[in-house]
Design an enzyme around this catalytic site. Structure first.
Site, PDB file in Angstrom:
ATOM      1  N   THR A  84      -1.120 -60.920  -9.373  1.00 29.73           N
ATOM      2  CA  THR A  84      -1.528 -62.133 -10.097  1.00 29.73           C
ATOM      3  C   THR A  84      -1.814 -63.253  -9.097  1.00 29.73           C
ATOM      4  O   THR A  84      -1.304 -63.251  -7.983  1.00 29.73           O
ATOM      5  CB  THR A  84      -0.447 -62.592 -11.097  1.00 29.73           C
ATOM      6  OG1 THR A  84       0.709 -63.049 -10.383  1.00 29.73           O
ATOM      7  CG2 THR A  84      -0.065 -61.477 -12.066  1.00 29.73           C
ATOM      8  N   GLY A 129      -6.563 -67.495  -1.887  1.00 29.57           N
ATOM      9  CA  GLY A 129      -5.436 -67.630  -0.969  1.00 29.57           C
ATOM     10  C   GLY A 129      -4.640 -66.354  -0.707  1.00 29.57           C
ATOM     11  O   GLY A 129      -5.189 -65.296  -0.377  1.00 29.57           O
ATOM     12  N   ILE A 130      -3.326 -66.495  -0.849  1.00 26.07           N
ATOM     13  CA  ILE A 130      -2.405 -65.414  -0.510  1.00 26.07           C
ATOM     14  C   ILE A 130      -2.619 -64.202  -1.411  1.00 26.07           C
ATOM     15  O   ILE A 130      -2.654 -63.052  -0.942  1.00 26.07           O
ATOM     16  CB  ILE A 130      -0.952 -65.946  -0.606  1.00 26.07           C
ATOM     17  CG1 ILE A 130      -0.676 -66.914   0.543  1.00 26.07           C
ATOM     18  CG2 ILE A 130       0.060 -64.797  -0.616  1.00 26.07           C
ATOM     19  CD1 ILE A 130       0.601 -67.743   0.396  1.00 26.07           C
ATOM     20  N   TYR A 153       8.588 -78.192  -7.808  1.00 22.46           N
ATOM     21  CA  TYR A 153       8.086 -76.907  -7.302  1.00 22.46           C
ATOM     22  C   TYR A 153       9.216 -76.107  -6.641  1.00 22.46           C
ATOM     23  O   TYR A 153       9.410 -74.920  -6.928  1.00 22.46           O
ATOM     24  CB  TYR A 153       6.973 -77.190  -6.291  1.00 22.46           C
ATOM     25  CG  TYR A 153       6.461 -75.980  -5.554  1.00 22.46           C
ATOM     26  CD1 TYR A 153       5.630 -75.058  -6.176  1.00 22.46           C
ATOM     27  CD2 TYR A 153       6.798 -75.759  -4.209  1.00 22.46           C
ATOM     28  CE1 TYR A 153       5.149 -73.958  -5.486  1.00 22.46           C
ATOM     29  CE2 TYR A 153       6.323 -74.669  -3.514  1.00 22.46           C
ATOM     30  CZ  TYR A 153       5.497 -73.769  -4.161  1.00 22.46           C
ATOM     31  OH  TYR A 153       5.036 -72.678  -3.478  1.00 22.46           O
TER      32      TYR A 153
HETATM   33  N1  LIG Z   1       0.062 -71.693   0.790  1.00 15.86           N
HETATM   34  C1  LIG Z   1       1.316 -72.000   1.049  1.00 15.86           C
HETATM   35  O1  LIG Z   1       1.602 -72.744   2.000  1.00 15.86           O
HETATM   36  C2  LIG Z   1       2.420 -71.426   0.206  1.00 15.86           C
HETATM   37  C3  LIG Z   1       3.733 -71.535   0.698  1.00 15.86           C
HETATM   38  C4  LIG Z   1       4.777 -71.008  -0.042  1.00 15.86           C
HETATM   39  C5  LIG Z   1       4.521 -70.377  -1.260  1.00 15.86           C
HETATM   40  N2  LIG Z   1       3.234 -70.289  -1.718  1.00 15.86           N
HETATM   41  C6  LIG Z   1       3.025 -69.592  -2.987  1.00 15.86           C
HETATM   42  O2  LIG Z   1       2.054 -68.590  -2.804  1.00 15.86           O
HETATM   43  C7  LIG Z   1       1.402 -68.323  -4.041  1.00 15.86           C
HETATM   44  C8  LIG Z   1      -0.088 -68.387  -3.838  1.00 15.86           C
HETATM   45  O3  LIG Z   1      -0.443 -69.709  -3.462  1.00 15.86           O
HETATM   46  P1  LIG Z   1      -1.710 -70.030  -2.525  1.00 15.86           P
HETATM   47  O4  LIG Z   1      -1.249 -70.902  -1.436  1.00 15.86           O
HETATM   48  O5  LIG Z   1      -2.459 -68.781  -2.229  1.00 15.86           O
HETATM   49  O6  LIG Z   1      -2.525 -70.995  -3.507  1.00 15.86           O
HETATM   50  P2  LIG Z   1      -3.961 -70.914  -4.181  1.00 15.86           P
HETATM   51  O7  LIG Z   1      -4.983 -70.649  -3.147  1.00 15.86           O
HETATM   52  O8  LIG Z   1      -4.071 -72.159  -4.990  1.00 15.86           O
HETATM   53  O9  LIG Z   1      -3.804 -69.690  -5.144  1.00 15.86           O
HETATM   54  C9  LIG Z   1      -3.029 -69.773  -6.310  1.00 15.86           C
HETATM   55  C10 LIG Z   1      -3.419 -68.610  -7.184  1.00 15.86           C
HETATM   56  O10 LIG Z   1      -2.624 -68.629  -8.377  1.00 15.86           O
HETATM   57  C11 LIG Z   1      -3.496 -68.589  -9.497  1.00 15.86           C
HETATM   58  N3  LIG Z   1      -2.844 -69.249 -10.611  1.00 15.86           N
HETATM   59  C12 LIG Z   1      -2.315 -70.496 -10.672  1.00 15.86           C
HETATM   60  N4  LIG Z   1      -1.812 -70.735 -11.888  1.00 15.86           N
HETATM   61  C13 LIG Z   1      -2.015 -69.593 -12.614  1.00 15.86           C
HETATM   62  C14 LIG Z   1      -1.719 -69.196 -13.939  1.00 15.86           C
HETATM   63  N5  LIG Z   1      -1.099 -70.017 -14.805  1.00 15.86           N
HETATM   64  N6  LIG Z   1      -2.084 -67.958 -14.337  1.00 15.86           N
HETATM   65  C15 LIG Z   1      -2.689 -67.114 -13.477  1.00 15.86           C
HETATM   66  N7  LIG Z   1      -3.008 -67.418 -12.223  1.00 15.86           N
HETATM   67  C16 LIG Z   1      -2.666 -68.664 -11.798  1.00 15.86           C
HETATM   68  C17 LIG Z   1      -4.780 -69.258  -9.021  1.00 15.86           C
HETATM   69  O11 LIG Z   1      -5.927 -68.843  -9.748  1.00 15.86           O
HETATM   70  P3  LIG Z   1      -6.495 -69.665 -11.004  1.00 15.86           P
HETATM   71  O12 LIG Z   1      -6.394 -71.119 -10.657  1.00 15.86           O
HETATM   72  O13 LIG Z   1      -7.882 -69.182 -11.181  1.00 15.86           O
HETATM   73  O14 LIG Z   1      -5.618 -69.275 -12.138  1.00 15.86           O
HETATM   74  C18 LIG Z   1      -4.872 -68.692  -7.606  1.00 15.86           C
HETATM   75  O15 LIG Z   1      -5.383 -67.393  -7.624  1.00 15.86           O
HETATM   76  C19 LIG Z   1       1.947 -69.342  -5.035  1.00 15.86           C
HETATM   77  O16 LIG Z   1       2.993 -68.760  -5.793  1.00 15.86           O
HETATM   78  C20 LIG Z   1       2.497 -70.425  -4.128  1.00 15.86           C
HETATM   79  O17 LIG Z   1       3.502 -71.170  -4.769  1.00 15.86           O
HETATM   80  C21 LIG Z   1       2.196 -70.800  -1.010  1.00 15.86           C
END
Ligand SMILES: NC(=O)c1ccc[n+]([C@@H]2O[C@H](COP(=O)([O-])OP(=O)(O)OC[C@H]3O[C@@H](n4cnc5c(N)ncnc54)[C@H](OP(=O)(O)O)[C@@H]3O)[C@@H](O)[C@H]2O)c1
Length: 243
Positions: free
Chosen positions: A13, A18-19, A151
């Site tokens: 999901t 991103g990740i 968060y």
């Molecule tokens: N980047 C960092 O520094 C970092 C650090 C620690 C943890 N994380 C965690 O890593 C994960 C991925 O984050 P990212 O940094 O890759 O951010 P991102 O680029 O914003 O990606 C977030 C992803 O989650 C999806 N998403 C958000 N809300 C959703 C929902 N209600 N239903 C389904 N999909 C949803 C978004 O797609 P849609 O908007 O199209 O739904 C997108 O694919 C998250 O859990 C984040 O908290 C990130």
């Protein structure tokens, strides 16, 4: 690549950015059939086109029960089971005490906590024996940065849920772990803080992470190489929250 996920069926999901996107790409490169979920159709279609025939995209909001039912019904029809589930969808609304809104709490907990719970619970009938479940956490459980309190609390909840779920591993025949990235260069992070290079100075390695570095560890946790790893919070943070 080493085909460590050959023959496995994976669901990721938050896989259109991103990740999650890096994980979906790596899983497919390692031989898995991958179902990608996310809310925005256009980047979902682009991700599927990039990955190729091993990928299927299903538009899903993980905070909406009916959407998760739709996702798993496609997986059931097309693959019949799930060997690897990555509950990665997550979002943050930076707000500090004094300015916190009900909307921010509902949005953050709706996706990160409720969404994670039902992403896993609704997958149970499809999880194969020995399945690996990976939940994306965060270093914010240990070190919530300014404005990341809601968060960080949501990710701490997820970490605790995984402790509970790991206890039932023998009964349910799956493993479940948290994968906690440190600051990682994704559209989500850059959108939230911009090109804030102060983040790099908080990391002992002196830089922020790349999504493919998180995907490499997700691949290990997904694969049989980690068959005795259960209930951990695996940090991939360049040491940020470790020292
Ligand atoms: N980047 C960092 O520094 C970092 C650090 C620690 C943890 N994380 C965690 O890593 C994960 C991925 O984050 P990212 O940094 O890759 O951010 P991102 O680029 O914003 O990606 C977030 C992803 O989650 C999806 N998403 C958000 N809300 C959703 C929902 N209600 N239903 C389904 N999909 C949803 C978004 O797609 P849609 O908007 O199209 O739904 C997108 O694919 C998250 O859990 C984040 O908290 C990130």
């Amino acid at each position: 690549m080493t085909d460590v996920l050959a023959g496995k069926v994976a669901v990721v999901t938050g896989a259109n950015s991103g990740i999650g996107l890096a994980i979906a790409k790596r899983f497919a490169a390692e031989g898995a059939r991958v179902f990608l979920a996310g809310r925005r159709q256009e980047p979902l279609d682009a991700a599927v086109a990039e990955i190729g025939p091993a990928a299927t995209g299903v538009r899903t909001d993980v905070s909406v029960q009916a959407d998760l039912d739709g996702l798993y019904s496609v997986v059931r029809e097309e693959a019949g089971r799930i060997d690897v589930l990555v509950a990665n969808a997550g979002s943050a609304v930076p707000q500090r005490l004094g300015e916190i809104t009900e909307e921010a709490i509902d949005a953050t907990f709706g996706t990160n906590v409720k969404g994670t719970i039902f992403t896993v619970q609704k997958a149970l009938p499809l999880l194969s024996d020995g399945a690996s479940v990976v939940v994306t956490g965060s270093t914010s459980t240990l070190r919530p940065g300014p404005g990341l309190e809601i968060y960080g609390a949501s990710k701490a909840a997820v970490r605790n849920l995984v402790r509970s779920w790991a206890l039932s591993a023998q009964e349910r025949k799956f493993r479940v772990n948290v994968l906690s990235p440190g600051p990682t260069e994704t559209p989500g992070l850059i959108g939230a803080v911009g090109q804030d290079h102060r983040l790099a100075s908080e990391v002992p390695l002196g830089r922020i992470g790349r999504p493919d570095e998180i995907a490499a560890v997700a691949t290990f946790l997904a694969s049989d190489a980690s068959s005795f790893v259960n209930g951990v919070d695996w940090f991939v943070d360049g040491g940020q929250a470790q020292v």
